[in-house]
Design a protein around this motif. Structure first.
Motif, mmCIF file in Angstrom:
data_model
loop_
_atom_site.group_PDB
_atom_site.id
_atom_site.type_symbol
_atom_site.label_atom_id
_atom_site.label_comp_id
_atom_site.label_asym_id
_atom_site.label_seq_id
_atom_site.Cartn_x
_atom_site.Cartn_y
_atom_site.Cartn_z
ATOM 1 N N LEU A 50 0.808 -1.222 0.000
ATOM 2 C CA LEU A 50 0.000 0.000 0.000
ATOM 3 C C LEU A 50 0.842 1.274 0.000
ATOM 4 O O LEU A 50 0.395 2.289 -0.503
ATOM 5 C CB LEU A 50 -0.909 0.029 1.232
ATOM 6 N N THR A 51 1.991 1.279 0.557
ATOM 7 C CA THR A 51 2.897 2.399 0.830
ATOM 8 C C THR A 51 2.558 2.996 2.196
ATOM 9 O O THR A 51 1.397 2.968 2.635
ATOM 10 C CB THR A 51 2.894 3.529 -0.222
ATOM 11 N N VAL A 52 3.569 3.544 2.847
ATOM 12 C CA VAL A 52 3.371 4.128 4.176
ATOM 13 C C VAL A 52 2.377 5.288 4.143
ATOM 14 O O VAL A 52 1.481 5.363 4.991
ATOM 15 C CB VAL A 52 4.719 4.526 4.821
ATOM 16 N N PRO A 53 2.473 6.243 3.175
ATOM 17 C CA PRO A 53 1.477 7.322 3.157
ATOM 18 C C PRO A 53 0.038 6.816 3.020
ATOM 19 O O PRO A 53 -0.874 7.319 3.677
ATOM 20 C CB PRO A 53 1.883 8.180 1.954
ATOM 21 N N ALA A 54 -0.181 5.808 2.178
ATOM 22 C CA ALA A 54 -1.540 5.269 2.011
ATOM 23 C C ALA A 54 -1.997 4.563 3.278
ATOM 24 O O ALA A 54 -3.163 4.684 3.674
ATOM 25 C CB ALA A 54 -1.597 4.320 0.818
ATOM 26 N N ILE A 55 -1.103 3.841 3.930
ATOM 27 C CA ILE A 55 -1.464 3.165 5.184
ATOM 28 C C ILE A 55 -1.839 4.198 6.229
ATOM 29 O O ILE A 55 -2.845 4.039 6.934
ATOM 30 C CB ILE A 55 -0.316 2.256 5.675
ATOM 31 N N ARG A 56 -1.080 5.275 6.317
ATOM 32 C CA ARG A 56 -1.409 6.342 7.287
ATOM 33 C C ARG A 56 -2.775 6.947 6.981
ATOM 34 O O ARG A 56 -3.563 7.202 7.885
ATOM 35 C CB ARG A 56 -0.336 7.430 7.271
ATOM 36 N N ARG A 57 -3.033 7.189 5.694
ATOM 37 C CA ARG A 57 -4.305 7.804 5.296
ATOM 38 C C ARG A 57 -5.493 6.884 5.607
ATOM 39 O O ARG A 57 -6.559 7.341 5.993
ATOM 40 C CB ARG A 57 -4.249 8.142 3.803
ATOM 41 N N GLU A 59 -5.399 4.289 7.876
ATOM 42 C CA GLU A 59 -5.124 3.533 9.091
ATOM 43 C C GLU A 59 -6.352 3.259 9.957
ATOM 44 O O GLU A 59 -6.562 2.125 10.395
ATOM 45 C CB GLU A 59 -4.052 4.232 9.932
ATOM 46 N N THR A 60 -7.167 4.241 10.198
ATOM 47 C CA THR A 60 -8.350 4.025 11.029
ATOM 48 C C THR A 60 -9.252 2.958 10.419
ATOM 49 O O THR A 60 -9.714 2.051 11.103
ATOM 50 C CB THR A 60 -9.137 5.335 11.219
ATOM 51 N N TYR A 61 -9.461 3.048 9.134
ATOM 52 C CA TYR A 61 -10.286 2.073 8.425
ATOM 53 C C TYR A 61 -9.641 0.688 8.469
ATOM 54 O O TYR A 61 -10.300 -0.306 8.743
ATOM 55 C CB TYR A 61 -10.491 2.547 6.983
ATOM 56 N N LEU A 62 -8.337 0.625 8.195
ATOM 57 C CA LEU A 62 -7.638 -0.664 8.160
ATOM 58 C C LEU A 62 -7.663 -1.359 9.520
ATOM 59 O O LEU A 62 -7.819 -2.573 9.601
ATOM 60 C CB LEU A 62 -6.190 -0.483 7.703
ATOM 61 N N ARG A 63 -7.509 -0.598 10.577
ATOM 62 C CA ARG A 63 -7.494 -1.196 11.919
ATOM 63 C C ARG A 63 -8.861 -1.757 12.307
ATOM 64 O O ARG A 63 -8.942 -2.651 13.137
ATOM 65 C CB ARG A 63 -7.007 -0.195 12.952
ATOM 66 N N ASP A 64 -9.923 -1.250 11.692
ATOM 67 C CA ASP A 64 -11.266 -1.764 11.965
ATOM 68 C C ASP A 64 -11.589 -3.017 11.158
ATOM 69 O O ASP A 64 -12.570 -3.696 11.439
ATOM 70 C CB ASP A 64 -12.326 -0.692 11.659
ATOM 71 N N GLU A 65 -10.792 -3.318 10.156
ATOM 72 C CA GLU A 65 -11.022 -4.491 9.305
ATOM 73 C C GLU A 65 -10.332 -5.709 9.916
ATOM 74 O O GLU A 65 -9.113 -5.739 10.032
ATOM 75 C CB GLU A 65 -10.487 -4.254 7.885
ATOM 76 N N THR A 66 -11.110 -6.700 10.299
ATOM 77 C CA THR A 66 -10.535 -7.880 10.946
ATOM 78 C C THR A 66 -9.696 -8.721 10.003
ATOM 79 O O THR A 66 -8.861 -9.503 10.450
ATOM 80 C CB THR A 66 -11.645 -8.754 11.561
#
Length: 131
Positions: A50-57, A59-66
């Motif tokens: 994903l790249t670090v900038p995309a992960i940061r952008r 992040e909240t959504y990704l952390r909610d995805e099991t």
């Protein structure tokens, strides 16, 4: 057909992706003109660049995805494909990854960052409870 193979079949038809050997040496990979994007390591485990900038952008959504595991300091996220909707999530995130690599490409002399394969695998859904 496994979920990973179904995902690979769908993604391989995308014009911006081509199958290539993964730089980690495990499984199968898809790459764009700029970078490796997807590594399918097992029938369920997928790493996505994903790249670090995309992960940061995201992040909240990704952390909610099991189905998604964010590895601190990595340009990649790991997904565990367990249900059909995980393929849809993967396709969405691959689209975001392609966009990230097109809009902020790494300089040509930058070494390709390694995927999460040797950092540990994603946990099954029931391993995420209580945190």
């Amino acid at each position: 057909m496994t979920l990973a193979l179904r995902a690979l079949t769908r993604l391989a038809s995308w014009p911006d992706l081509a199958e290539a050997p993964p730089n980690c040496g495990t499984g199968r990979a898809l790459r764009s003109e700029q970078s490796e994007i997807v590594h399918l390591h097992t029938e369920q485990d997928v790493d996505l660049h994903l790249t670090v900038p995309a992960i940061r952008r995201l992040e909240t959504y990704l952390r909610d995805e099991t189905a998604v595991r964010v590895v601190p300091g990595s340009d990649w996220v790991t997904m565990r494909l367990e249900v059909d909707s995980d393929i849809d999530l993967l396709l969405t995130l691959v689209s975001a990854a392609l966009h990230a690599h097109r809009t902020q490409p790494a300089p040509a002399d930058t070494p390709s960052p390694g995927c999460n394969e040797h950092r540990g695998m994603a946990l099954p859904r029931n391993g995420f409870g209580g945190n």
